[in-house]
Design a protein around this motif. Sequence first.
Motif, PDB file in Angstrom:
ATOM      1  N   PRO A 188       0.801  -1.214   0.000  1.00 17.42           N
ATOM      2  CA  PRO A 188       0.000   0.000   0.000  1.00 17.42           C
ATOM      3  C   PRO A 188       0.839   1.271   0.000  1.00 17.42           C
ATOM      4  O   PRO A 188       0.324   2.344  -0.287  1.00 17.42           O
ATOM      5  CB  PRO A 188      -0.820  -0.100   1.290  1.00 17.42           C
ATOM      6  CG  PRO A 188      -0.215  -1.178   2.099  1.00 17.42           C
ATOM      7  CD  PRO A 188       0.608  -2.037   1.208  1.00 17.42           C
ATOM      8  N   GLY A 189       2.145   1.180   0.291  1.00 12.42           N
ATOM      9  CA  GLY A 189       2.937   2.399   0.418  1.00 12.42           C
ATOM     10  C   GLY A 189       3.707   2.799  -0.821  1.00 12.42           C
ATOM     11  O   GLY A 189       4.555   3.676  -0.755  1.00 12.42           O
ATOM     12  N   VAL A 190       3.411   2.192  -1.996  1.00 12.41           N
ATOM     13  CA  VAL A 190       4.288   2.427  -3.145  1.00 12.41           C
ATOM     14  C   VAL A 190       4.357   3.890  -3.567  1.00 12.41           C
ATOM     15  O   VAL A 190       5.433   4.395  -3.878  1.00 12.41           O
ATOM     16  CB  VAL A 190       3.930   1.542  -4.369  1.00 12.41           C
ATOM     17  CG1 VAL A 190       4.313   0.107  -4.109  1.00 12.41           C
ATOM     18  CG2 VAL A 190       2.478   1.659  -4.753  1.00 12.41           C
ATOM     19  N   THR A 227       3.981   6.582  -1.717  1.00 14.21           N
ATOM     20  CA  THR A 227       4.815   7.272  -0.734  1.00 14.21           C
ATOM     21  C   THR A 227       6.282   6.974  -0.993  1.00 14.21           C
ATOM     22  O   THR A 227       7.131   7.866  -0.930  1.00 14.21           O
ATOM     23  CB  THR A 227       4.461   6.781   0.682  1.00 14.21           C
ATOM     24  OG1 THR A 227       3.061   6.748   0.810  1.00 14.21           O
ATOM     25  CG2 THR A 227       5.071   7.666   1.728  1.00 14.21           C
TER      26      THR A 227
END
Lengths: 292, 431
Positions: free
Chosen positions: B244-246, B248
């Motif tokens: 989910p953090g790609v 960022t």
Amino acid sequence: MSFGPHLFLALLEGTVTAFVLALTALGLSLVFGVMRIVNVAHGEFFMLGAVLAWVCASLVGSPLGGFLFALIAAPLAVGAIALAADRLVLRRVDYHPESTIVATIGLLYILQQAVLTLYGPDARPVPAPVSFTLQFPWFGYSGYKLVVAAISAALLAATWWLLANTRLGLYMRAAQQDLEMAQAFGVPARRVYAIVFALGAMLAAAAGVLVVPIQQAHYLMGLDPLLLSFIVVILGGLGSVRGTLVAAFVVGISDGVVSVFFSPTLAKIIATLLVAAVLVFRPGGLFGEERA
Amino acid sequence: MSKERTGEGFSRRRTLGTLGSLAGTALLPGAPAFAQAPKGKPIRIGFQVHRTGIGATYGRWYERTTTAAVKLMNEKGGIAGRPVEIVAEDDGTDPKRGPEVVEKLCKQHKVDFVYGTLFSHVVIASAPRAGELKIPYFVVSEGYHVASGKLNRYVFQPGITDVRAQVTAMSSWILDKLGKKVTMIYPDYAFGYDHRDFFGQAVAKRGGTVLEKLAIPPTESSFTKYFARVPADTEVLYHVMVGPGVLTFVKEMGEHFGKKRPQIFGFIDSLEGVDIASPGLEFLDGTYFWEAFPRYADSTTSAHAKSYRKLVGVNDSGASTADPKDVSTFSHMFGCWETLHVIKQAVEKSGYKDPAPGDYKKLVEALESMTDFAEGPGHPQGPKKFNGKLHQCYGHQYVSKVEDRKLKVVHRTKIEDSLYDPEADYTKQPL
């Protein structure tokens, strides 16, 4: 990168982490201190804050407007949910320590699955209200992260002031020190409990709103802050506000330094070992003497 | 927590869809002769899908691609004349849940095959259960775990190339065009280790050096602390991230390096499902990405690729035609489409009828004897070679450059560029 700038970056990262952590952990600490409740659903209030910030950002066109709207609306909405949880769940089990652990685990799943159903499984970005990069000679750093630290500091100061200077703060401190005596002096315990639970949730939600432009809103994002908050609260001494703040800085800055120089996993290992050591050698936590 | 959905709702919808397409085919006056309406007992394909958890974005697009592929298949006569039915089950991208889903699909839903798993830790956890149940398990995962020989004879990856092939094909281009001193950033689990190991090897072989290897947990949400450990003399930053953090991750990479960035080569995984034109990603202009299937259509896009886009519902920028903000996982999801078409070929070639040991044996052996998949409606990404001993396919790879906030293909590798010395032979295992 040479040692000096490397350390500088580590301290910057650590300070930002520490402020956000302090804000999240303070809510958990207050709820435990006053109500003697271990709120396992605390991380979900953080997550709700972040998800509501996304909702606000989609309703309001401009990033700054959306952010300001979210900073007010999200904690209020989450506070209302917490009030409802207090009224419908916690009060029904008479704030019994063991029952409330199970009840808040249930609350955790209800909130998480509700968000999954209504908002979906995606990580969604929220634009930062201000975006600028501080360009140091060695590296660039997100200016918004410093804004996060500043707003967190202001919210922490406001909470401190509330505890120290208002009648509500007095009630809260009295309930924490000796509930029966406080009730004998006319402290409305139930109302204080409800307000404390809502306030704790609101602080977590505010942290969620602040963090979401850095992290993106995702239904599983509540777990990490919950674990770190527990670490901080246990280190600082359950229920001690001063201890929580000190511990947040110890954990945040050491996390920043260890993460940057070694690895983030090692940082988590060290924090957990620290908790174990404190529990063995000083079971009440670093500032645990305030406990009645 | 993984959210369960039983197959009932889906299959009812599927059945309705099948009825609809039956009606549609019957009404078409010019329908070609081979497009007989499928009839008889349906072929039930169990779909292990990441609807929730960290793989949810991929899961959504895997499901859309699967639905479109099955719709097309049923319109064109199904598999061996039988209608195709998908039974989907969410595994929450959770390796603990994975084997349970395989078991549920096999035992409870009584599917013919299990298919569609993506995240490598879930594949590695689920594959042994499929092997024990002796049910063919078709993964769409990219990991090297199938070709490495560490899974079992029932596991196939015929629709998407593996990481080792991808990095083998990319390495010479990266070292020749971008630089010899590389720092690698990859996710801290099986898929990332494939990158670390095989790109590392390829770099050493071609006279380059890997200065630093940075493993990041796939659930990480803050990345600045990792960038500090990128050595200053790095010429090429090689990145691949998932989870989910790609967005960022890529943003913070831009903030950290600013204008003084090294050459950056990323695997598109770092930005699958993310708009290249998102605010904060301006610095990506002039950097390079590996793609399996170019996200942006251009003048070189083949007719098959165009028709695939249309049927799945993807526009020329790789986003949903219904919602341009919903960007697809274009370099992965074609694997679902192609895998389903390989299943069709294998069933038709082997004369597979029922989920019974004899029929499974015929199917596995038929698949293992295949060597080529020609480019066509069932293989829109391009032609593939298939190695029956490794249960793995090989295909073309692309290098794209970010120009004006879009990806533009600058290099297409040959299939041979991606081949490596095989380490396994599944055909020696008993069935």
